[in-house]
Structure formats: structure tokens, C-alpha cells
Design an enzyme around this catalytic site. Sequence first.
Site, PDB file in Angstrom:
ATOM      1  N   GLY A  24      37.125   6.233  24.176  1.00 38.41           N
ATOM      2  CA  GLY A  24      38.011   7.374  24.441  1.00 38.41           C
ATOM      3  C   GLY A  24      39.056   7.665  23.385  1.00 38.41           C
TER       4      GLY A  24
ATOM      5  CG  ASN B   3      37.057  11.601  19.080  1.00 38.69           C
ATOM      6  OD1 ASN B   3      37.570  12.270  18.190  1.00 38.69           O
ATOM      7  ND2 ASN B   3      36.128  10.686  18.845  1.00 38.69           N
TER       8      ASN B   3
ATOM      9  NE  ARG C 157      17.825  14.084  30.853  1.00 36.05           N
ATOM     10  CZ  ARG C 157      18.259  12.972  30.249  1.00 36.05           C
ATOM     11  NH1 ARG C 157      19.542  12.791  30.033  1.00 36.05           N
ATOM     12  NH2 ARG C 157      17.426  12.039  29.861  1.00 36.05           N
TER      13      ARG C 157
ATOM     14  CB  ILE D  96      20.562  13.972  26.860  1.00 38.01           C
ATOM     15  CG1 ILE D  96      20.581  13.060  25.631  1.00 38.01           C
ATOM     16  CG2 ILE D  96      19.940  15.325  26.529  1.00 38.01           C
ATOM     17  CD1 ILE D  96      19.218  12.676  25.110  1.00 38.01           C
ATOM     18  CG  LEU D  97      25.392  17.381  29.086  1.00 39.08           C
ATOM     19  CD1 LEU D  97      26.484  18.201  28.420  1.00 39.08           C
ATOM     20  CD2 LEU D  97      25.788  17.013  30.515  1.00 39.08           C
TER      21      LEU D  97
ATOM     22  CG  ASN E 128      28.911  16.212  21.059  1.00 38.76           C
ATOM     23  OD1 ASN E 128      29.545  15.331  21.653  1.00 38.76           O
ATOM     24  ND2 ASN E 128      27.938  15.923  20.210  1.00 38.76           N
TER      25      ASN E 128
ATOM     26  CG  HIS F 244      26.909  13.917  15.669  1.00 40.97           C
ATOM     27  ND1 HIS F 244      26.225  13.070  16.520  1.00 40.97           N
ATOM     28  CD2 HIS F 244      26.318  13.790  14.459  1.00 40.97           C
ATOM     29  CE1 HIS F 244      25.263  12.468  15.839  1.00 40.97           C
ATOM     30  NE2 HIS F 244      25.294  12.881  14.593  1.00 40.97           N
TER      31      HIS F 244
ATOM     32  CG  ASP G  77      23.540  14.953  17.986  1.00 36.99           C
ATOM     33  OD1 ASP G  77      24.467  15.127  18.798  1.00 36.99           O
ATOM     34  OD2 ASP G  77      23.013  13.852  17.778  1.00 36.99           O
TER      35      ASP G  77
ATOM     36  CD  GLU H 139      34.439  10.784  15.091  1.00 35.67           C
ATOM     37  OE1 GLU H 139      34.454  10.915  16.329  1.00 35.67           O
ATOM     38  OE2 GLU H 139      33.748   9.908  14.524  1.00 35.67           O
TER      39      GLU H 139
HETATM   40  C1  GRF Z   1      32.827   9.072  18.178  1.00 29.03           C
HETATM   41  O1  GRF Z   1      32.462   8.545  16.923  1.00 29.03           O
HETATM   42  C2  GRF Z   1      32.158  10.397  18.396  1.00 29.03           C
HETATM   43  O2  GRF Z   1      31.996  11.143  17.234  1.00 29.03           O
HETATM   44  C3  GRF Z   1      30.816  10.002  18.941  1.00 29.03           C
HETATM   45  O3  GRF Z   1      31.073   8.897  19.773  1.00 29.03           O
HETATM   46  C4  GRF Z   1      32.263   8.234  19.308  1.00 29.03           C
HETATM   47  C5  GRF Z   1      33.181   8.180  20.490  1.00 29.03           C
HETATM   48  O4  GRF Z   1      34.351   7.456  20.184  1.00 29.03           O
HETATM   49  N1  GRF Z   1      30.189  11.094  19.635  1.00 29.03           N
HETATM   50  P1  GRF Z   1      35.583   7.513  21.175  1.00 29.03           P
HETATM   51  O5  GRF Z   1      35.062   7.087  22.549  1.00 29.03           O
HETATM   52  O6  GRF Z   1      36.113   8.909  21.197  1.00 29.03           O
HETATM   53  O7  GRF Z   1      36.565   6.527  20.643  1.00 29.03           O
END
Ligand code: GRF
Length: 202
Positions: free
Chosen positions: A14, A16, A67, A94-95, A109, A111, A147, A176
Site C-alpha cells: 500500500g 502507493n 471472476r 485481473i478485473l 492503474n 504499473h 497492462d 511511482e
Molecule cells: C507497485 O510497484 C505498483 O506499480 C505495482 O504494484 C506495486 C504495489 O506497491 N502495480 P504498493 O502496494 O503500492 O506499495
Amino acid sequence: MTRARTAVLISGRGSNLKALIDACRDPKFPAEISLVISNIAGAGGLDYARTANIPAKIVSHRGHASREDFDRALDAELEEANIDIVCLAGFMRILSDWFVRRWEGRVINIHPSLLPAFKGLNVHQQALDAGVRIAGCTVHFVVPELDSGPIIAQASVPVLPGDDADALAARILIEEHKLYPAALKLLAAGKVKLAGDKAVFA
Ligand code: GRF
């Protein structure tokens, strides 16, 4: 100013999510984090939601017939909380096409590669194996193909001699945490929209 009610979907650490929560502390930021959903009860990121007094829900992916059934449970939580925008942040499911179409243009998202290079998992090792000298991260609209959605924002970092996947991942993660709030800001302020298969900027 009405702030876009934003849900963040996580499965793990978490960091991000934390970056998005921190950005939304600015009252002038055009989005607020109104809901956090994790499919994993023990996800570390849930603590960031609790600390910030943001409602956090566990919606397990287990015990659903399909799903889409799981996605309908997610959708019900999002609707109940009047969510405008969904940010996937390390959400390891995956949604379904159903969900993606329903939230088209409103789900994004992050990535950790410069898409369209290096999709899927183990992307830092993929970048090292390919011998690229520049790596980075991408925020994109979510489309049914993994992606692959139209790109909203990207940031780059150098690949340095001696890098392993962890060192590269750590360098990208710093970017990020700046990029995701910047991309959410664009979307929430109406400065980027999904139009067909393109991101269109105002
Ligand atoms: C990040 O590197 C993001 O780009 C990828 O998964 C990771 C998640 O990290 N999709 P966090 O849980 O936000 O620390």
C-alpha cells in the site's frame, strides 16, 4: 469545489495508497480517498487507511462462483460509497470485462514499467534481462487487456550498473509515489479523459 470520490484497491503493502492519501490531504487537490478495498484481509496497506480514518473494506476474492461475481461484490461497495474514480494500487486481481466496461474511463492503474514494455509480473527483472538503460512507471486507464490501456502519465529512471531487481524497484517506486497523485489529479480535474482507445488531454 466538489472533489472526486476515489476508491483505492490494494492487495498488499500500500505505499502507493499512502502517496495518494497524502496528496489528498491538500484541500485544493481535486480528489479525496473515500474508500479503500483490499481482497486480502492482512494487507499491510490497510493500516494507512485506518490511520487516516478512511473506510476500509475487505472483499475476498475467495468463495465467488466466478471472476465477475467477485467484481460485482466490488462494484456494490463502490456504488454504495458513491465512488467516481477507482485507482488500482498493487491490486493483484485481473478485473472482468464486465467491470472494466462498467467503470470505463474511471478506473486507472499504476504499473512499474514504461509500458508498453514489460507487462505482467516480475517487470523489474524483465527490464534488467532486456538490458534497457532507462526504466520507469506508467499510470494508464484500465481496459480488458492486462497492462494495455491508454497512457495517462509516465516517469523514467536510469538503470544503473550493478542494479538488481530490488534496487531498480526501489528507484522506480520513488517515482511511482509522485506519478500516481499527478495522474489522479489530471483525471479528477477533468484534464484527461478516455475517448475510444486514446487518452485525450484538455
Ligand atoms: C507497485 O510497484 C505498483 O506499480 C505495482 O504494484 C506495486 C504495489 O506497491 N502495480 P504498493 O502496494 O503500492 O506499495
